[in-house]
Design an enzyme around this catalytic site. Structure first.
Site, PDB file in Angstrom:
ATOM      1  N   GLY A  26       0.774  -1.286   0.140  1.00 47.52           N
ATOM      2  CA  GLY A  26       0.059  -0.020   0.082  1.00 47.52           C
ATOM      3  C   GLY A  26       0.606   1.131  -0.042  1.00 47.52           C
ATOM      4  N   SER A  27       2.015   1.118  -0.411  1.00 41.28           N
ATOM      5  CA  SER A  27       2.996   2.555  -0.335  1.00 41.28           C
ATOM      6  C   SER A  27       2.320   3.468  -1.487  1.00 41.28           C
ATOM      7  CB  SER A  27       4.311   2.188  -0.505  1.00 41.28           C
ATOM      8  OG  SER A  27       4.583   1.610  -1.822  1.00 41.28           O
ATOM      9  N   ASN A  28       1.634   2.936  -2.795  1.00 43.17           N
ATOM     10  CA  ASN A  28       1.309   3.901  -3.465  1.00 43.17           C
ATOM     11  C   ASN A  28      -0.070   4.578  -2.909  1.00 43.17           C
ATOM     12  OD1 ASN A  28       2.642   4.452  -6.275  1.00 43.17           O
ATOM     13  ND2 ASN A  28       2.899   2.169  -5.550  1.00 43.17           N
ATOM     14  N   MET A  67      -3.580  -7.355  -7.195  1.00 41.84           N
ATOM     15  CA  MET A  67      -2.853  -8.476  -7.790  1.00 41.84           C
ATOM     16  C   MET A  67      -3.930  -9.479  -8.750  1.00 41.84           C
ATOM     17  SD  MET A  67       0.135  -7.760  -7.638  1.00 41.84           S
ATOM     18  CE  MET A  67       0.715  -9.463  -8.046  1.00 41.84           C
ATOM     19  N   ARG A  68      -5.072  -8.940  -8.947  1.00 45.74           N
ATOM     20  CA  ARG A  68      -6.192  -9.434  -9.613  1.00 45.74           C
ATOM     21  C   ARG A  68      -6.512  -8.911 -11.026  1.00 45.74           C
ATOM     22  NH1 ARG A  68      -7.937 -14.073  -6.534  1.00 45.74           N
ATOM     23  NH2 ARG A  68      -7.098 -13.976  -4.791  1.00 45.74           N
ATOM     24  N   ASN A  83      -4.104   2.255 -13.476  1.00 40.86           N
ATOM     25  CA  ASN A  83      -3.045   1.524 -12.832  1.00 40.86           C
ATOM     26  C   ASN A  83      -1.761   2.154 -12.816  1.00 40.86           C
ATOM     27  OD1 ASN A  83      -2.104  -1.049 -11.654  1.00 40.86           O
ATOM     28  ND2 ASN A  83      -1.577  -1.571 -13.634  1.00 40.86           N
ATOM     29  N   HIS A  91       2.106   0.610 -12.954  1.00 38.26           N
ATOM     30  CA  HIS A  91       2.805  -0.445 -13.121  1.00 38.26           C
ATOM     31  C   HIS A  91       4.424  -0.177 -13.087  1.00 38.26           C
ATOM     32  CE1 HIS A  91       3.885  -4.313 -14.956  1.00 38.26           C
ATOM     33  NE2 HIS A  91       4.818  -3.505 -15.696  1.00 38.26           N
TER      34      HIS A  91
HETATM   35  C1  GRF Z   1       3.792  -0.992  -7.599  1.00 38.15           C
HETATM   36  O1  GRF Z   1       5.148  -1.310  -7.718  1.00 38.15           O
HETATM   37  C2  GRF Z   1       3.007  -1.048  -8.591  1.00 38.15           C
HETATM   38  O2  GRF Z   1       3.831  -0.485  -9.692  1.00 38.15           O
HETATM   39  C3  GRF Z   1       2.477  -2.445  -8.836  1.00 38.15           C
HETATM   40  O3  GRF Z   1       2.435  -2.802  -7.525  1.00 38.15           O
HETATM   41  C4  GRF Z   1       3.217  -2.078  -6.681  1.00 38.15           C
HETATM   42  C5  GRF Z   1       2.346  -1.966  -5.535  1.00 38.15           C
HETATM   43  O4  GRF Z   1       3.281  -1.497  -4.607  1.00 38.15           O
HETATM   44  N1  GRF Z   1       1.414  -2.444  -9.648  1.00 38.15           N
HETATM   45  P1  GRF Z   1       2.305  -0.819  -3.221  1.00 38.15           P
HETATM   46  O5  GRF Z   1       1.416  -2.001  -2.693  1.00 38.15           O
HETATM   47  O6  GRF Z   1       1.829   0.508  -3.586  1.00 38.15           O
HETATM   48  O7  GRF Z   1       3.530  -0.502  -2.157  1.00 38.15           O
END
Ligand code: GRF
Length: 195
Positions: free
Chosen positions: A14-16, A94-95, A111, A113
């Site tokens: 969940g860092s994003n 992840m789905r 999304n 990536h």
């Molecule tokens: C990120 O690196 C994103 O690019 C990918 O999944 C990761 C999620 O990281 N789709 P976080 O859970 O936001 O730390």
């Protein structure tokens, strides 16, 4: 003017999500976080939502490994609508989402990536970039369509691959770029929606 309602879906760290919620809190991202949903019961992303007092829910995914069961996906759409979500941001979800969700939120699902798409879709894209001998990689924010890590590109940020990079050090540097790029890209979409 009504702020854009954001729904965030994630399966992990969940860092994003944190970067997005911090942007909203700081006032640099003119959106409202309406709900955070995870397919993983104890995912840290749900804890982050609680830390920021954002409504959050665990959605049991059903029997499949890479997608949601059809009735669960219908429930996801119901939850997002009930929460008054305008834009769905995938943050490590992840789905693969299917037509039920894609058609409910046309061009309203995005999304992030960890590569410069269309290069290196799929898992552990930073390892793919390293193995390919790239000197530059990065991250991409894109609209979600029916293919994996595919769809119109909204924004990209380059990240250099350093000669002594390990998979871990490169991934960490890409994540720093992600945390700047994702909130900025969502802010850009908010401006386009209100403008
Ligand atoms: C990120 O690196 C994103 O690019 C990918 O999944 C990761 C999620 O990281 N789709 P976080 O859970 O936001 O730390």
């Amino acid at each position: 003017m009504k702020a854009l309602g954001l729904g965030i879906l994630g399966s992990g760290k969940g860092s994003n999500c944190r970067a997005i919620l911090e942007g909203i809190r700081a006032g640099t991202l003119p959106a409202r976080a309406r709900v955070v949903i995870s397919d993983v019961f104890d995912a840290p992303i749900l804890e982050i939502a609680r830390e920021f007092s954002v409504p959050n829910a665990y959605l049991p995914p059903g029997q499949f490994r890479t997608r949601l069961e059809p009735n669960v996906e219908a429930e996801l759409v119901r939850m997002l609508r009930e929460a008054d979500v305008d834009l769905v941001a995938l943050a490590g979800f992840m789905r693969v989402l299917k037509s039920t969700t894609l058609e409910a939120f046309p061009r309203r699902i995005i999304n992030i990536h960890p590569s410069l798409l269309p290069k290196f879709p799929g898992l552990e894209a930073w390892k793919q970039a390293l193995a390919a001998g790239e000197t530059v990689t990065g991250c991409t924010v894109h609209y979600v369509d029916e293919k994996i890590d595919h769809g119109d590109i909204i924004a990209q940020r380059e990240v250099p691959v350093l000669p002594d990079d390990s998979a871990e050090s490169l991934h960490a540097r890409i994540q720093i770029a992600e945390h700047e790029l994702y909130p900025a890209a969502i802010a850009q979409l908010c401006a386009e929606c209100s403008g």
